[in-house]
Design a protein around this motif. Structure first.
Motif, PDB file in Angstrom:
ATOM      1  N   ILE A  10      84.653 113.318  42.158  1.00 36.71           N
ATOM      2  CA  ILE A  10      84.907 114.631  41.168  1.00 36.71           C
ATOM      3  C   ILE A  10      84.599 114.277  39.865  1.00 36.71           C
ATOM      4  O   ILE A  10      85.116 113.512  39.360  1.00 36.71           O
ATOM      5  CB  ILE A  10      86.326 115.031  41.680  1.00 36.71           C
ATOM      6  N   LYS A  11      83.648 114.991  39.303  1.00 37.80           N
ATOM      7  CA  LYS A  11      83.387 115.000  37.898  1.00 37.80           C
ATOM      8  C   LYS A  11      83.932 116.074  37.192  1.00 37.80           C
ATOM      9  O   LYS A  11      83.649 117.133  37.589  1.00 37.80           O
ATOM     10  CB  LYS A  11      81.762 114.844  37.751  1.00 37.80           C
ATOM     11  N   ALA A  16      85.238 122.084  33.686  1.00 39.35           N
ATOM     12  CA  ALA A  16      84.759 122.257  35.126  1.00 39.35           C
ATOM     13  C   ALA A  16      84.778 121.199  36.001  1.00 39.35           C
ATOM     14  O   ALA A  16      84.419 120.016  35.345  1.00 39.35           O
ATOM     15  CB  ALA A  16      83.513 122.930  35.144  1.00 39.35           C
ATOM     16  N   TYR A  17      85.009 121.182  37.138  1.00 35.82           N
ATOM     17  CA  TYR A  17      84.916 120.168  38.029  1.00 35.82           C
ATOM     18  C   TYR A  17      83.819 120.271  39.069  1.00 35.82           C
ATOM     19  O   TYR A  17      83.234 121.462  39.578  1.00 35.82           O
ATOM     20  CB  TYR A  17      86.185 120.021  38.818  1.00 35.82           C
ATOM     21  N   ALA A  18      83.363 119.156  39.429  1.00 33.48           N
ATOM     22  CA  ALA A  18      82.085 119.211  40.368  1.00 33.48           C
ATOM     23  C   ALA A  18      82.137 117.753  41.210  1.00 33.48           C
ATOM     24  O   ALA A  18      82.357 116.822  40.818  1.00 33.48           O
ATOM     25  CB  ALA A  18      80.658 119.436  39.573  1.00 33.48           C
TER      26      ALA A  18
END
Length: 208
Positions: A10-11, A16-18
């Motif tokens: 998870i980046k 924001a998370y992606a």
């Protein structure tokens, strides 16, 4: 040889998370087996295993030179070494962690060798060599690998090795030099990590 795999993570960026795939350096257990007995099991990157084993045996003082090796065989997860005088080596099994090189050693620190050398290295050469280490594509890609370079005074790189642990990388360049007849007294080492007492000790054993 590819030294990493892309793993899901998870980046977080700009609030924001992606879900992404990120390259992570491989780490595997590799055993060094001497005369049928396990001398050490190392957590290491899966490359240049013969050089790793020979460098480890030299820097731990288990052999004095490659002339003491009768046979050397690299397996998928181990390196098997037969010495010319099997009765000479008496040791207990040791685990070596990639992060710090372990907490024990076969060496008697009171009997470390001294290096006699007239090598002079310009500061600019040291700075340039370290910059070259940090410019490694694998280092830029993963951000999780150490590099060690064995360099001559004129800047020629004899051997450059990357590993998840700096101790293993140093053992590899020393093992490479020993297996290829490189005179290490005329070389210096640069490393991406801190220079611990273990690293300095390995250089002494490697005549650097």
């Amino acid at each position: 040889m590819k030294m990493y795999h892309e793993l899901p993570c998870i980046k977080y960026e700009d609030g924001a998370y992606a879900s992404i795939l990120h390259p992570v350096v491989d780490e595997v257990p590799v055993s060094v087996i001497v005369n049928g007995r396990t001398a050490a099991t190392m957590m290491t990157s899966p490359t240049m295993l013969k050089e790793l084993a020979v460098g480890f045996l030299l820097t731990e003082g288990l052999i004095r030179s490659t002339a003491e090796i009768e046979a050397l065989a690299e397996r998928e997860t181990s390196v098997e070494v037969i010495t010319k005088n099997p009765q000479k080596l008496l040791f207990s099994k040791k685990s070596v962690l990639s992060g710090c090189g372990g907490t024990t050693s076969f060496l008697d620190t009171r009997r470390l060798p001294k290096v006699s050398s007239d090598l002079v290295v310009a500061p600019e050469m040291i700075v340039a060599s370290v910059k070259d280490l940090l410019n490694s594509p694998l280092h830029r890609l993963t951000g999780g690998v150490h590099g060690v370079g064995l360099v001559r005074a004129d800047g020629e790189v004899v051997s450059f090795v990357e590993d998840i642990g700096r101790h293993n990388a140093l053992d590899r360049v020393i093992g490479y030099a020993a297996l290829n007849g490189v005179e290490t007294v005329g070389c210096f080492v640069v490393c991406t990590g801190r220079i611990s007492s273990e690293m300095a000790r390995k250089c002494l054993r490697g005549k650097i």
